[in-house]
Design a protein around this motif. Structure first.
Motif, short mmCIF file in Angstrom:
data_model
loop_
_atom_site.label_atom_id
_atom_site.label_comp_id
_atom_site.label_asym_id
_atom_site.label_seq_id
_atom_site.Cartn_x
_atom_site.Cartn_y
_atom_site.Cartn_z
N VAL A 20 -3.20 -0.87 -5.35
CA VAL A 20 -1.96 -0.11 -5.49
C VAL A 20 -0.84 -1.13 -5.64
N THR B 210 -2.64 -4.14 -1.74
CA THR B 210 -1.54 -3.84 -2.66
C THR B 210 -0.99 -5.09 -3.34
N SER C 220 -9.62 3.08 -10.80
CA SER C 220 -8.29 3.70 -10.70
C SER C 220 -8.15 4.86 -11.69
N ASP D 186 -7.33 2.40 0.18
CA ASP D 186 -6.87 2.31 -1.22
C ASP D 186 -7.06 0.87 -1.67
N SER E 7 -5.66 4.11 -6.00
CA SER E 7 -4.64 4.97 -6.63
C SER E 7 -3.97 4.27 -7.81
#
Ligand code: GUN
Ligand code: ZN
Length: 449
Positions: free
Chosen positions: A77, A134, A301, A74, A329
């Motif tokens: 995020v 993240t 995204s 990912d 995401s």
């Protein structure tokens, strides 16, 4: 040595999928104890490895009917936004002001940050995501909390202190080193430096210099972030760009001399390899060329862009230009941790045509193997982690997900009827969710065992 037998999905260097119906995955620990792929492919071709002296006593873990796939990556995020998912707003800026900033302010409380970091890392792993870049918040303890949660679980995680010294509420704006002092930018950069020293390269953790986006960062802070990035080439950079029309108009007011929103980051030295920008919806041809020339990556995204009504990423232009991009995401603007949801939304977005210069450009059909690559090996490549994660070829860290194609009655029916690999992958993308993630194996044994 460890040995796993099931169907197996890998990608070659050109991003083409390879599927072995009866596959074998062999791993062994490196000098740091990280399991790495020794060999992977058809069982019939590799079974002789099991006769080698170092394979004496190795029990083959056999999962008939299941599929081993690389752990998902990912690319963007927000861990502090777990409790923001599904907060409707009239676009990005009111969403930030009314939901996101108030939630993030709560991360000054270390206990709250620790609790959410635990939920977040568990959710990623439950959905088959084994590597994530993240955002955290502007509180150093919130950065510590998510690094610690990932380390305990043995997952690969990259994060950093959110730089935001203007246009944000008290309690979230980076504070000065002492009350009444006007050096918030400098202080936030010193805090970032200290966090790099504490966490970057520890086990599977990496640091990302994180200017939130141009409107929340002073020139001094962007300048300092660029200088820090130049001093630490192995550290990542992450931010947002060209997501929303109101945001872009604001950036134009703040930086009237920049050629474009992306150019603001360029002027401050923030475009380079290992720099990852979320969204990249409203880029023009010059911006895309700049992305390619600097080795900068886009974190696409789609569930977030649909939820907030931000716009449609131009997959065709990204592919034609050849700049790095992969899937993300963007929880909590994004609506799901599930890579299946993200791949499905990316397909929908790709299908949409785009109005460009008064003309209509028809959409494209991203193939299911391309979508899958963009969320595994392609995302890893965009992060500068090619051959490290996102794939199960020799040398890769052995993060893998065991998929159960019979997890639901409809999935069982549809996958059984698939005649080609693409049909089978597409059935999973459209019908799959966390129920299809039967097991997640990480390359590093967890501290909790
Ligand atoms: N731009 C600046 N901050 C954010 C954020 O938290 N989410 C999204 N989607 N865009 C942003
Ligand atoms: Zn974001």
């Amino acid at each position: 040595m460890k040995a796993y037998r099931a169907s197996l999905l890998t990608f070659d260097a050109a991003g083409q999928p390879r599927f072995d119906t009866d596959g074998l995955l062999l791993t062994q620990p490196d000098e740091h104890g990280t399991e790495r792929v020794l060999a992977s492919g058809a069982h019939a071709e590799l079974a002789h490895w099991l006769a080698l002296p170092q394979a004496q006593g190795v029990q083959v873990q056999h999962w008939p009917g299941k599929v081993m796939v690389p752990g998902f990556v990912d690319m963007h995020v927000h861990y502090p936004q777990v409790d923001v998912i599904g907060s409707p707003a009239d676009g990005l800026l009111p969403w930030l002001e009314n939901y996101t900033f108030p939630q993030e302010t709560r991360f000054a409380d270390a206990a709250h940050a620790t609790e959410v970091a635990s939920v977040f890392t568990d959710e990623l792993l439950r959905h088959g995501v084994t590597t994530a870049l993240t955002f955290a918040t502007s509180h150093p303890t919130a950065v510590d909390a998510v690094f610690a949660a990932a380390r305990t679980r043995g997952m690969r995680l990259i994060t950093g202190l959110c730089l935001m010294d203007q246009n944000a509420p008290d309690g979230l704006r980076n504070p000065p080193s002492a009350p009444g002092r006007g050096d918030a930018a400098e202080h936030s950069l010193l805090q970032s430096q200290a966090l790099i020293e504490r966490w970057h390269g520890v086990d599977r953790l990496g640091y990302a210099i994180t200017p939130r986006f141009v409107p929340t960062c002073s020139d001094a802070q962007l300048q300092g972030a660029g200088e820090l990035a130049a001093r630490h080439p192995s550290v990542w950079v992450q931010s947002h760009v060209a997501e929303n029309r109101d945001e872009i108009a604001w950036v134009r007011q703040l930086h009237p001399h920049a050629r474009s929103y992306l150019d603001v980051y360029h002027r401050f030295g923030l475009l380079r390899e290992r720099a990852v920008y979320a969204h990249c919806i409203y880029l023009d041809g010059d911006d895309r060329a700049l992305m390619r020339e600097t080795g900068t990556a886009a974190a696409v995204s789609p569930t977030s862009n649909l939820f907030l009504g931000s716009g449609f990423f131009d997959f065709a232009a990204a592919q034609t230009t050849g700049y790095r991009h992969g899937l993300a995401s963007d929880v909590g603007g994004g609506t799901s941790f599930s890579p299946f949801e993200t791949m499905k939304a990316a397909y929908f977005v790709g299908r949409m045509g785009l109005e460009q210069g008064g003309a209509f450009k028809p959409g494209l059909s991203l193939s299911p193997s391309r979508l899958w690559w963009l969320h595994t090996a392609g995302a890893a490549q965009a992060l500068g982690l090619e051959g490290v994660v996102g794939n199960l070829t020799p040398g890769c860290e052995a993060d893998f997900v065991l998929i159960d194609p019979q997890a639901t009655p409809l999935l069982a029916r549809r996958t059984a009827a698939a005649r080609t690999l693409d049909e089978w992958l597409f059935a999973l993308i459209v019908l799959g969710d966390d129920r299809a993630v039967e097991k997640v194996c990480l390359a590093l044994p967890t501290m909790t065992g």
